[in-house]
Design a protein around this motif. Structure first.
Motif, PDB file in Angstrom:
ATOM      1  N   ARG A 205       0.818  -1.221   0.000  1.00 42.68           N
ATOM      2  CA  ARG A 205       0.000   0.000   0.000  1.00 42.68           C
ATOM      3  C   ARG A 205       0.844   1.261   0.000  1.00 42.68           C
ATOM      4  N   GLN A 206       1.894   1.299   0.839  1.00 40.49           N
ATOM      5  CA  GLN A 206       2.613   2.565   1.007  1.00 40.49           C
ATOM      6  C   GLN A 206       4.120   2.473   0.802  1.00 40.49           C
ATOM      7  N   GLY A 207       4.612   1.270   0.436  1.00 38.76           N
ATOM      8  CA  GLY A 207       6.049   1.113   0.203  1.00 38.76           C
ATOM      9  C   GLY A 207       6.780   0.647   1.446  1.00 38.76           C
ATOM     10  N   TYR A 208       7.878  -0.049   1.234  1.00 36.56           N
ATOM     11  CA  TYR A 208       8.642  -0.623   2.346  1.00 36.56           C
ATOM     12  C   TYR A 208       9.237   0.465   3.232  1.00 36.56           C
ATOM     13  N   GLU A 209       9.917   1.424   2.602  1.00 39.74           N
ATOM     14  CA  GLU A 209      10.622   2.465   3.370  1.00 39.74           C
ATOM     15  C   GLU A 209       9.665   3.302   4.210  1.00 39.74           C
TER      16      GLU A 209
ATOM     17  N   GLN B 150       3.375   1.030  12.713  1.00 39.65           N
ATOM     18  CA  GLN B 150       2.231   0.823  11.813  1.00 39.65           C
ATOM     19  C   GLN B 150       1.952  -0.663  11.608  1.00 39.65           C
ATOM     20  N   ILE B 151       3.026  -1.451  11.457  1.00 37.26           N
ATOM     21  CA  ILE B 151       2.857  -2.896  11.257  1.00 37.26           C
ATOM     22  C   ILE B 151       2.198  -3.519  12.488  1.00 37.26           C
ATOM     23  N   ALA B 152       2.704  -3.154  13.674  1.00 44.67           N
ATOM     24  CA  ALA B 152       2.149  -3.704  14.919  1.00 44.67           C
ATOM     25  C   ALA B 152       0.669  -3.346  15.046  1.00 44.67           C
ATOM     26  N   ARG B 153       0.337  -2.075  14.749  1.00 45.82           N
ATOM     27  CA  ARG B 153      -1.057  -1.623  14.838  1.00 45.82           C
ATOM     28  C   ARG B 153      -1.933  -2.406  13.849  1.00 45.82           C
ATOM     29  N   GLU B 154      -1.464  -2.531  12.611  1.00 50.32           N
ATOM     30  CA  GLU B 154      -2.223  -3.251  11.569  1.00 50.32           C
ATOM     31  C   GLU B 154      -2.427  -4.722  11.948  1.00 50.32           C
ATOM     32  N   ALA B 155      -1.428  -5.306  12.616  1.00 47.74           N
ATOM     33  CA  ALA B 155      -1.507  -6.727  13.008  1.00 47.74           C
ATOM     34  C   ALA B 155      -2.277  -6.929  14.302  1.00 47.74           C
TER      35      ALA B 155
ATOM     36  N   THR C 253      13.950  -6.977  13.762  1.00 46.83           N
ATOM     37  CA  THR C 253      13.955  -5.754  12.951  1.00 46.83           C
ATOM     38  C   THR C 253      12.841  -5.820  11.909  1.00 46.83           C
ATOM     39  N   LYS C 254      12.589  -4.689  11.263  1.00 48.72           N
ATOM     40  CA  LYS C 254      11.605  -4.654  10.168  1.00 48.72           C
ATOM     41  C   LYS C 254      12.045  -5.578   9.031  1.00 48.72           C
ATOM     42  N   GLU C 255      13.353  -5.592   8.736  1.00 45.23           N
ATOM     43  CA  GLU C 255      13.874  -6.456   7.660  1.00 45.23           C
ATOM     44  C   GLU C 255      13.523  -7.922   7.921  1.00 45.23           C
ATOM     45  N   ASP C 256      13.598  -8.327   9.197  1.00 46.26           N
ATOM     46  CA  ASP C 256      13.369  -9.733   9.532  1.00 46.26           C
ATOM     47  C   ASP C 256      11.940 -10.191   9.255  1.00 46.26           C
ATOM     48  N   VAL C 257      11.002  -9.237   9.196  1.00 46.06           N
ATOM     49  CA  VAL C 257       9.617  -9.596   8.865  1.00 46.06           C
ATOM     50  C   VAL C 257       9.578 -10.220   7.463  1.00 46.06           C
ATOM     51  N   VAL C 258      10.421  -9.732   6.578  1.00 42.81           N
ATOM     52  CA  VAL C 258      10.467 -10.251   5.210  1.00 42.81           C
ATOM     53  C   VAL C 258      11.435 -11.434   5.113  1.00 42.81           C
ATOM     54  N   LEU C 259      12.545 -11.356   5.833  1.00 43.82           N
ATOM     55  CA  LEU C 259      13.603 -12.359   5.709  1.00 43.82           C
ATOM     56  C   LEU C 259      13.276 -13.690   6.384  1.00 43.82           C
ATOM     57  N   GLN C 260      12.622 -13.644   7.532  1.00 38.06           N
ATOM     58  CA  GLN C 260      12.410 -14.874   8.300  1.00 38.06           C
ATOM     59  C   GLN C 260      11.162 -15.618   7.852  1.00 38.06           C
ATOM     60  N   ASP C 261      11.264 -16.946   7.870  1.00 42.48           N
ATOM     61  CA  ASP C 261      10.085 -17.771   7.609  1.00 42.48           C
ATOM     62  C   ASP C 261      10.203 -19.065   8.416  1.00 42.48           C
TER      63      ASP C 261
ATOM     64  N   SER D 185       9.350 -12.331  -2.111  1.00 40.07           N
ATOM     65  CA  SER D 185      10.516 -12.511  -2.967  1.00 40.07           C
ATOM     66  C   SER D 185      10.857 -11.223  -3.714  1.00 40.07           C
ATOM     67  N   ARG D 186       9.822 -10.523  -4.194  1.00 39.74           N
ATOM     68  CA  ARG D 186      10.032  -9.229  -4.867  1.00 39.74           C
ATOM     69  C   ARG D 186      10.721  -8.247  -3.921  1.00 39.74           C
ATOM     70  N   LEU D 187      10.203  -8.157  -2.695  1.00 41.65           N
ATOM     71  CA  LEU D 187      10.787  -7.248  -1.705  1.00 41.65           C
ATOM     72  C   LEU D 187      12.252  -7.604  -1.436  1.00 41.65           C
ATOM     73  N   LEU D 188      12.508  -8.883  -1.226  1.00 39.50           N
ATOM     74  CA  LEU D 188      13.876  -9.338  -0.929  1.00 39.50           C
ATOM     75  C   LEU D 188      14.865  -8.900  -1.996  1.00 39.50           C
ATOM     76  N   LEU D 189      14.414  -8.936  -3.242  1.00 37.86           N
ATOM     77  CA  LEU D 189      15.332  -8.656  -4.352  1.00 37.86           C
ATOM     78  C   LEU D 189      15.348  -7.193  -4.775  1.00 37.86           C
ATOM     79  N   SER D 190      14.362  -6.402  -4.308  1.00 37.12           N
ATOM     80  CA  SER D 190      14.300  -5.010  -4.778  1.00 37.12           C
ATOM     81  C   SER D 190      14.698  -3.967  -3.740  1.00 37.12           C
ATOM     82  N   ILE D 191      14.627  -4.306  -2.462  1.00 38.71           N
ATOM     83  CA  ILE D 191      14.971  -3.352  -1.398  1.00 38.71           C
ATOM     84  C   ILE D 191      16.434  -3.555  -1.006  1.00 38.71           C
ATOM     85  N   PRO D 192      17.280  -2.555  -1.185  1.00 34.28           N
ATOM     86  CA  PRO D 192      18.718  -2.732  -0.898  1.00 34.28           C
ATOM     87  C   PRO D 192      19.020  -3.301   0.490  1.00 34.28           C
ATOM     88  N   ALA D 193      18.309  -2.827   1.526  1.00 30.18           N
ATOM     89  CA  ALA D 193      18.564  -3.304   2.895  1.00 30.18           C
ATOM     90  C   ALA D 193      18.273  -4.803   3.026  1.00 30.18           C
TER      91      ALA D 193
END
Length: 195
Positions: A25-29, A35-40, A53-61, A107-115
């Motif tokens: 909706r609003q981009g990773y950065e 906001q994530i905690a509130r939405e969840a 970290t915020k990165e780990d939300v995407v990285l961990q599974d 997967s898109r996020l992992l490959l497109s966000i430099p961090a």
């Protein structure tokens, strides 16, 4: 599985789903942990108990323990690459049908966000370790060099398939691409090498 583990898993899933919605909706950065905690529907503290970290939300599974177990369940008489190949397709079959779009988004996020991209190596290492553990007999303390090499090659093949999937914007189907990547790997290794 005890109540605490179930609650933690539920919270992790809710946080990841909320994060992916907000990132779209609003981009990773632009998306904050608050906001994530509130939405969840969880507290700040719960977020950080689940993800450092915020990165780990995407990285961990939750896939690595499943992959390890699936590799272990394959017949030990099969070549190591084939055991991992079969296990990966079974595991992917379990999650792909219901989670295709979420997998593609992650997967898109992992490959497109430099961090995130800078930490893709951690994901590779994590999958590789799961494959190593699955191939190594329980009574053995450390995987052999051969097992480590096979596990690393297989996690690279899996990664190549995911990258190809994202490059075509999810045009093909990931299980088919994973199958092709593993078949290419198996074709390049002589059949008599077993670990």
């Amino acid at each position: 599985m005890d109540q605490r583990t179930r609650t933690r898993r539920r919270n992790r899933a809710a946080i990841q789903e909320a994060a992916l919605r907000l990132f779209q909706r609003q981009g990773y950065e632009a998306t904050t942990v608050a906001q994530i905690a509130r939405e969840a529907g969880v507290s700040h503290m719960t977020f950080f108990r689940c993800f450092p970290t915020k990165e780990d939300v995407v990285l961990q599974d939750e896939y690595d323990p499943m992959l390890e177990e699936l590799v272990r369940e394959q017949p030990a008489t099969l070549p190591a690459v084939e055991r991992i190949h079969r296990a990966t397709l079974v595991g992917l079959g379990r999650v792909y049908e219901h989670n295709r779009e979420a997998l593609l988004d992650r997967s898109r996020l992992l490959l497109s966000i430099p961090a995130l991209r800078s930490r893709v190596g951690e994901n590779l290492a994590s999958a590789s370790t799961a494959f190593e553990r699955g191939l190594t007999p329980p009574e053995t303390t450390h995987p052999t060099l051969e097992v480590r090499a096979v596990a690393a090659a297989c996690s690279a093949a899996l990664s190549a398939a995911v990258i190809a999937w994202v490059d075509t914007d999810g045009e093909g189907e990931l299980p088919e691409l994973v199958d092709r990547a593993f078949l290419a790997l198996r074709a390049s290794s002589p059949g008599h090498h077993r670990s």
